[in-house]
Scaffold this active site. Structure first.
Site, PDB file in Angstrom:
ATOM      1  N   CYS A   1     -37.213 -34.077 -60.644  1.00  0.00           N
ATOM      2  CA  CYS A   1     -37.349 -33.950 -60.161  1.00  0.00           C
ATOM      3  C   CYS A   1     -36.095 -32.520 -60.578  1.00  0.00           C
ATOM      4  CB  CYS A   1     -36.645 -34.456 -58.377  1.00  0.00           C
ATOM      5  SG  CYS A   1     -35.449 -35.038 -58.906  1.00  0.00           S
TER       6      CYS A   1
ATOM      7  N   ASP B   1     -41.237 -41.847 -63.250  1.00  0.00           N
ATOM      8  CA  ASP B   1     -39.997 -40.880 -61.901  1.00  0.00           C
ATOM      9  C   ASP B   1     -38.677 -40.910 -63.158  1.00  0.00           C
ATOM     10  OD1 ASP B   1     -40.377 -39.104 -60.436  1.00  0.00           O
ATOM     11  OD2 ASP B   1     -39.646 -40.652 -58.726  1.00  0.00           O
TER      12      ASP B   1
END
Ligand SMILES: C[S@@+](CC[C@H](N)C(=O)[O-])C[C@H]1O[C@@H](n2cnc3c(N)ncnc32)[C@H](O)[C@@H]1O
Length: 437
Positions: A377, A324
């Protein structure tokens, strides 16, 4: 911060802190909400004023410019931005109240001369009105000013997503995020949490795509027992897709390389339901405490957190790996609007190098047949599709392991969630697989 607890003063101080000291807006806001005993109404006005001013900064500056006859100090500009926001974006506050409060803050902060400047500008503005944004001829520039997105970002988005989609992205980024929570299924059930929240006066809606995701309306749940006792975590819906796409099986050994503050790592541990083992690492020692705090609160027994730089070799091999990645964060502008003014093309290039370095380091720690999820993100193609295609081109022993697009239910190699898709954050997710040797 000063001891003056008027909402406007707290707003002004918080904006200065975020814009001058690069503090994160969500953390700065929470700090004030915890420190001062504000009424529910003042809490919501304060949050609205800080977020609203930050989100609309370029638009507010555009409107202010014609009224500036001389150079004004940075703090005066910030005070004027928040005042213009109240005058033109909030309809419940009378103009005279906005101007009087701004004048008082200016007087306290810089004396009589500064307060006269603020008074003069705001009074002239309310008399003459603002110029129309429709007058901006260039399409990209108009979009940039209207939705307060720096022009270079608009140009990137238009290249990658087209003009109409870019406008919808920019519009959606200005909206207030809803509240979603992830039920800790290692400890309780969705039914029980829904019942507990209903009893406390919240309205709860099940999510259509993620079984453990609940949409909760009726106020913040931060002080509710379901949260403090670790029955739920606050997490955006987009971010919850990530652990799900790891395609976990009981007893999996999972490495989460960039895991602080531990949202996805804890989600993975919950899905493994007391089996397997999650190793959650982050480069920053001080952030390991955040992960450990979450592990303890959620009562998870199958996860360890440790400091480790993901560009450096790990020990052992794993069934699943999550990267991530550290990224520009341009998908989470609703939570951290200031990010859009701080990023740059140069910084994105550096991030791309780091993302590839991490992937190239962790690849040998994935078992043959194992799966790796790469997520960010951001909605910046350079950090998303470009990174994963570059990695696969250089590593022929890896291949895409397509995932189901929740919007179309078709299998896709890469998934770019935009904020308007689910009224959630912009997120990129892809899954690759190490071929069996
Ligand atoms: C997008 S955030 C991770 C969010 C986290 N996965 C979650 O769900 O809560 C990226 C994280 O990567 C960490 N990071 C940056 N460079 C790193 C590196 N070289 N190795 C490990 N972690 C790194 C940052 O400290 C940051 O916490």
């Amino acid at each position: 911060m000063t001891k003056d607890v008027s909402v406007r003063n707290l707003t002004f101080n918080t904006l200065e802190h975020v814009l001058n000291n690069k503090a994160y807006s969500n953390l700065a806001i929470n700090q004030v909400l915890n420190q001062y005993d504000l009424s529910v109404r003042d809490k919501s006005l304060f949050t609205e004023l800080v977020y609203g001013t930050l989100k609309r900064k370029l638009t507010l500056e555009y409107h202010l410019k014609p009224f500036l006859k001389t150079k004004v100090k940075r703090w005066v500009r910030i005070l004027l931005w928040m005042s213009i926001y109240q005058l033109y974006y909030l309809d419940k506050i009378p103009a005279h109240a906005v101007i009087n409060e701004a004048v008082e803050i200016a007087k306290r902060h810089g004396g009589h001369h500064q307060s006269k400047i603020v008074n003069g500008i705001l009074r002239t503005m309310t008399r003459t009105g603002l110029s129309s944004l429709e007058d901006i001829k260039d399409d990209n520039k108009r979009l940039s000013v209207t939705y307060s997105v720096p022009l270079w970002i608009v140009k990137h988005w238009v290249t990658h997503h087209g003009f109409a989609t870019t406008e919808r992205i920019a519009q959606a980024m200005l909206e207030n995020p809803g509240q979603t929570v992830r039920v800790n299924t290692a400890k309780t059930t969705v039914e029980r949490v829904s019942k507990l929240l209903n009893e406390r006066g919240f309205q709860v809606k099940l999510d259509q795509d993620i079984p453990e995701c609940l949409h909760v309306v009726g106020g913040s749940i931060i002080q509710e027992p379901v949260f403090t006792d670790g029955l739920v975590s606050i997490q955006d819906k987009s971010s919850m897709f990530v652990a799900r796409y790891l395609d976990l099986e009981n007893d999996n050994r999972v490495l989460d390389t960039c895991s602080a503050p531990g949202g996805k790592a804890c989600h993975i541990a919950e899905l493994l339901n007391h089996t397997g083992k999650v190793t959650a690492t982050d480069i920053h020692e001080h952030k390991i405490n955040l992960i450990e705090h979450n592990i303890a609160k959620l009562g998870l027994d199958n996860i360890d957190a440790l400091q480790h730089d993901a560009t450096q070799s790990y020990q052992g091999t794993y069934d699943r790996i999550l990267v991530d990645a550290p990224c520009s964060g341009l998908g989470v502008l609703r939570h951290k609007p200031e990010i859009k003014y701080e990023q740059s093309q140069v910084r994105i290039n550096t991030l791309v190098d780091l993302q590839l370095e991490i992937l190239n380091n962790v690849k040998s720690h994935l078992k043959p047949g194992g799966k790796l999820v790469y997520s960010t993100c951001t909605i910046e193609q350079l950090e998303n599709e470009n990174v994963i295609y570059t990695f696969l081109k250089q590593n022929k022993d890896f291949e895409f392991d397509p995932i189901e697009d929740p919007r179309t239910h078709q299998k896709v190699k890469t998934l770019q969630i935009l904020p308007q898709d689910f009224n959630s954050d912009g997120f990129f997710i892809t899954r690759i697989r190490r071929k069996d040797s």
